[in-house]
Design an enzyme around this catalytic site. Sequence first.
Site, PDB file in Angstrom:
ATOM      1  N   SER A 117      -6.105   6.993  -4.710  1.00 57.31           N
ATOM      2  CA  SER A 117      -4.756   7.318  -5.384  1.00 57.31           C
ATOM      3  C   SER A 117      -5.157   8.034  -6.787  1.00 57.31           C
ATOM      4  O   SER A 117      -4.389   8.831  -7.219  1.00 57.31           O
ATOM      5  CB  SER A 117      -4.442   5.706  -5.772  1.00 57.31           C
ATOM      6  OG  SER A 117      -5.472   5.318  -6.692  1.00 57.31           O
ATOM      7  N   HIS A 151      -1.289   6.868   0.141  1.00 60.89           N
ATOM      8  CA  HIS A 151      -1.007   8.189  -0.274  1.00 60.89           C
ATOM      9  C   HIS A 151      -1.372   9.190   0.715  1.00 60.89           C
ATOM     10  O   HIS A 151      -1.334  10.421   0.363  1.00 60.89           O
ATOM     11  CB  HIS A 151      -2.253   8.649  -1.497  1.00 60.89           C
ATOM     12  CG  HIS A 151      -1.690   7.811  -2.716  1.00 60.89           C
ATOM     13  ND1 HIS A 151      -0.753   8.044  -3.475  1.00 60.89           N
ATOM     14  CD2 HIS A 151      -2.241   6.576  -3.239  1.00 60.89           C
ATOM     15  CE1 HIS A 151      -0.733   7.101  -4.365  1.00 60.89           C
ATOM     16  NE2 HIS A 151      -1.591   6.074  -4.249  1.00 60.89           N
ATOM     17  N   LYS A 167       6.036   5.628  -1.820  1.00 59.47           N
ATOM     18  CA  LYS A 167       5.555   6.770  -2.335  1.00 59.47           C
ATOM     19  C   LYS A 167       6.085   7.843  -1.472  1.00 59.47           C
ATOM     20  O   LYS A 167       7.302   8.204  -1.814  1.00 59.47           O
ATOM     21  CB  LYS A 167       4.156   6.899  -2.322  1.00 59.47           C
ATOM     22  CG  LYS A 167       3.687   6.152  -3.543  1.00 59.47           C
ATOM     23  CD  LYS A 167       2.096   5.606  -3.365  1.00 59.47           C
ATOM     24  CE  LYS A 167       2.028   4.624  -4.396  1.00 59.47           C
ATOM     25  NZ  LYS A 167       0.949   3.759  -4.569  1.00 59.47           N
TER      26      LYS A 167
END
Length: 383
Positions: free
Chosen positions: A182, A210, A241
Amino acid sequence: MRSPEEELADLAKQRLRRELRHLESPQSRSVTMRGGAALLNFSSNDYLGLANDSELKTRFAENIGQHGVGSGASRLVCGTLGPHLELEEALASLKGVKAALTFSTGFATATGVISGLCGRGDVVIADKLSHASLIDGAKLSGATLRVFPHNDLGKLEERLKWARKNTDNDARILVVTESIFSMDGDHAPLEAIIDLKERYGALLLVDEAHAFGIVGPQGRGLGSELDLDHRIDLQMGTFSKAVGLSGGYVCGSRAWIDLLINRARSFIYSTAPAPSLAATIKDALEVISGERGDDLRRTLWARLGQFSEETPASAIVPLILGENEAALTASEGLQEKGFLVPAIRYPTVPRGTARLRITFSAAHTAEDVDALKNALDDSGATG
Ligand SMILES: *Cc1c(COP(=O)(O)O)cnc(C)c1O
């Protein structure tokens, strides 16, 4: 007894005090801070620009009309509604696994999964740069936590050997890593980690927070990209995300998921996410896994390729500056020029590695990226 004022003053002295930034605009390519001018946003994890997407906003409103705004109870009491199960089915099918379970956040997923699967007598072996939620899950579990230096396979093997020697036959040994890290944006050597965990009979939990949405076929993650999913026991990730909404998931075999339904306390003792949210996450997964998702990923990777000659390994590009002061000054300088690029400091990253963390989105235009490059060159931050 130490006072909060003293503690805050101490944080301020070390340049570690944090304050909330109040945005007056929705999360998108350009944001307006309270009382300030518009800033180009290179700080969010909304990698595909879906957080303020008009198609998803329409679907969310429709889903509220159909399913309501609240779920009323935890999943095991009476909070499991159609959209929760449909989302889990869709996700399992997309990931090519037997079952999936969703949580309110990625943080709750990590703490619930690790503390649900491991306990006293077990060992959790985690990469040193693993997200706070993974480390907290391991601490909460009561298992022995052993950390290995970032991506250091030799040290991972030492920890596995140690764990084999120091646990009973019944004990679980769980290796924990992120697929794309991250704060550094680099990749874990997944295949080598899998080889090791298989050799020592351990389990593997990979956090794709991610990677999900931005790498691999249909954005399925790094495990899919490398064709390793079938060798990973438990994959987790977040809807907060690239998916643009909020929530977390874990997927794997039916038995692991059924066990988690019985053991993950952040799942059991927490009200189910709003059914309209679950339904909209499923809509977002359709976008991500379809042609529009492919287009968005192409745009994102084009922007990344434009930013630096050697295309970054992910949508996260760190510029490590060292001291807290240097990172804060660089971030403030960019803000004066119209860019929102956060300074990241201890304890999010190790001491002495304070940095600018630049994140890219498919919502950025080619001009946005050029403008950022020029501003960084002028500021000397890129060296
Ligand atoms: C952001 C993040 C989480 C937490 O997910 P949320 O949905 O934001 O709670 C977990 N793991 C990693 C690696 C993350 O980056």
